[in-house]
Design an enzyme around this catalytic site. Structure first.
Site, PDB file in Angstrom:
ATOM      1  N   TYR A  64      25.847 -27.999 -30.994  1.00  0.00           N
ATOM      2  CA  TYR A  64      25.102 -26.779 -31.282  1.00  0.00           C
ATOM      3  C   TYR A  64      24.586 -26.187 -29.979  1.00  0.00           C
ATOM      4  O   TYR A  64      24.075 -26.912 -29.117  1.00  0.00           O
ATOM      5  CB  TYR A  64      23.912 -27.078 -32.213  1.00  0.00           C
ATOM      6  CG  TYR A  64      23.014 -25.875 -32.374  1.00  0.00           C
ATOM      7  CD1 TYR A  64      23.238 -24.970 -33.396  1.00  0.00           C
ATOM      8  CD2 TYR A  64      21.982 -25.618 -31.473  1.00  0.00           C
ATOM      9  CE1 TYR A  64      22.450 -23.834 -33.528  1.00  0.00           C
ATOM     10  CE2 TYR A  64      21.186 -24.488 -31.590  1.00  0.00           C
ATOM     11  CZ  TYR A  64      21.432 -23.602 -32.613  1.00  0.00           C
ATOM     12  OH  TYR A  64      20.667 -22.471 -32.731  1.00  0.00           O
ATOM     13  N   GLU A  93      24.021 -17.487 -31.003  1.00  0.00           N
ATOM     14  CA  GLU A  93      24.202 -18.886 -31.374  1.00  0.00           C
ATOM     15  C   GLU A  93      25.678 -19.247 -31.524  1.00  0.00           C
ATOM     16  O   GLU A  93      26.445 -18.476 -32.078  1.00  0.00           O
ATOM     17  CB  GLU A  93      23.476 -19.103 -32.703  1.00  0.00           C
ATOM     18  CG  GLU A  93      23.552 -20.501 -33.259  1.00  0.00           C
ATOM     19  CD  GLU A  93      22.883 -20.573 -34.633  1.00  0.00           C
ATOM     20  OE1 GLU A  93      21.677 -20.863 -34.683  1.00  0.00           O
ATOM     21  OE2 GLU A  93      23.562 -20.336 -35.643  1.00  0.00           O
TER      22      GLU A  93
END
Ligand code: GDP
Ligand code: MN
Length: 380
Positions: A101, A189
């Site tokens: 992530y 993101e």
């Protein structure tokens, strides 16, 4: 405003962040064609503005062009978390070694942007962040200096990334930071950023949220807005220049001025109620605008009573009163309502409203007590 995965990844790619080859399709025929161009296995990805598409069955692997077309038809017929799917992204499939992530967002408490990463990315990141927050590594970014390469390197080490990936990881982090900054984003993101079996880093998924108040300087982004997928309240609010934020309470508020709107919410809470929204109608109070505000407030099924709080400055009380009466001709108000009016021509305004048998108040405290009682179904 949120961007779709394909829009975010296009921007990433322009900033040198590697993404899989792929294109958007709106029907099975187009999907088939794209799959043939890409060759080999592809992934069919629903483009909806919500997370958790994978778990909802909106991300599927296809072994052939024919299967791509069939899966596209299936996914386009789906609703994901109540949202219709109008487009799919057909991406070349990737063999995944590891999912990471990586994201940049704004930390309001620290008053700084923050770069976050986790060794365990992918579909369970929310769960990981909740259960083991220490697994999400953060570095704060000085907004004047920007992200420094050493900071990204520290993160690469902290998530146990093998040394051979440090350089591309730092590169991707710096580019993601530039994406965030250049687009006035509140979120940029990559989840997952994958290490492929053939030893590359690749942004498999992308998500961007843009600060709405900065859209005026990004006309190209403003055009990407998917009106289709917006609630009618959001579309209405933007069209009439009304600032509206939905909250969880049951008392609808219509106020002129942002500061007054916040004070109104505070005093509702002080009286034991809870506001259903923040709403600033802005300057002027034409019947058209007031009607739009009522429509927006009443689109929320939780609203049990409405408080209108207007401070007349340049806006005149009698005009506001007539605007309200005209608006309720057009929008049927199904819940009790109290209007508090002060300032320029307030007496005239209150007389007009009282003559129309509307509940009025002069002090805000009085109005708040009344509306809280109304929402409870008791008399003040
Ligand atoms: P999300 O569920 O909305 O976050 O959608 P993602 O784009 O992140 O996809 C969800 C998951 O699908 C990823 O975490 C991967 O595990 C998997 N996935 C996506 N693309 C590929 C691919 O090309 N190959 C493989 N093997 N898995 C993929
Ligand atoms: Mn994802």
């Amino acid at each position: 405003m949120n961007l779709h995965e394909y829009q975010s990844k296009n921007i990433f790619s322009q900033y040198g962040i590697p993404i899989p080859r792929g294109r958007v399709a709106v029907n099975p025929t187009e999907a088939l064609q794209i799959a043939e161009e890409l060759g080999g296995q592809v992934v069919v990805k629903s483009q909806v503005l919500t997370g958790g598409r994978g778990k909802a069955g909106g991300i599927r692997l296809a072994k052939s062009a024919e299967e791509t077309a069939a899966l596209t038809a299936q996914i386009l017929a789906m609703q994901i978390k109540g949202l219709p799917v109008r487009k799919v992204l057909i991406d070349q499939a990737v063999n995944i070694e590891r999912e990471i992530y990586l994201g940049v967002t704004n930390d309001r408490a620290m008053k700084k942007p923050v770069l976050m990463a986790s060794a365990e990315g992918g579909v369970d990141i929310e769960e990981i962040a909740r259960r083991s927050p220490q697994k999400v590594i953060k570095v704060y970014i000085d907004p004047l200096l920007g992200l420094r390469p050493y900071q990204a390197r520290d993160i690469a080490v902290a998530i146990d990334l093998p040394r051979e990936y440090w350089r591309p990881f730092v590169e991707i982090s710096l580019n993601l930071w530039r994406v965030y900054q250049d687009h006035d984003a509140t979120l940029a993101e990559i989840n997952p950023l994958v290490v492929t079996k053939d030893h590359n880093l690749l942004a498999l998924d992308g998500k961007m949220a843009i600060d709405d108040t900065a859209l005026f300087r990004h006309p190209d982004l403003a055009e990407m807005r998917d009106i289709d997928l917006e609630t009618s309240a959001e579309t209405d609010a933007r069209k009439f220049g009304i600032s509206y934020i939905k909250l969880d309470g049951e008392i609808g508020c219509m106020v002129n001025g942002a500061g007054l709107a916040m004070a109104t919410m505070d005093i509702i809470k002080l009286c034991g109620g809870s506001p259903a929204n923040f709403l600033d109608v802005g300057g002027g109070a034409s019947a058209e605008k007031v009607a739009a505000a009522f429509r927006i407030i009443l689109s929320d099924a939780h609203v049990k009573a409405v408080l209108v709080n207007i401070f007349g400055g340049i806006t005149r009380g009698d005009e506001v009163a007539r605007g309200i009466l005209e608006a309720i001709q057009e929008v049927k108000i199904s819940v009790p309502m109290v209007v508090r009016l002060v300032g320029t021509n307030a007496e005239d305004g209150l007389r007009i409203l009282s003559a129309a048998r509307m509940e009025t108040a002069v002090s805000l405290l009085d109005a708040a007590r009344k509306v809280v009682a109304m929402a409870r179904g008791t008399q003040a």
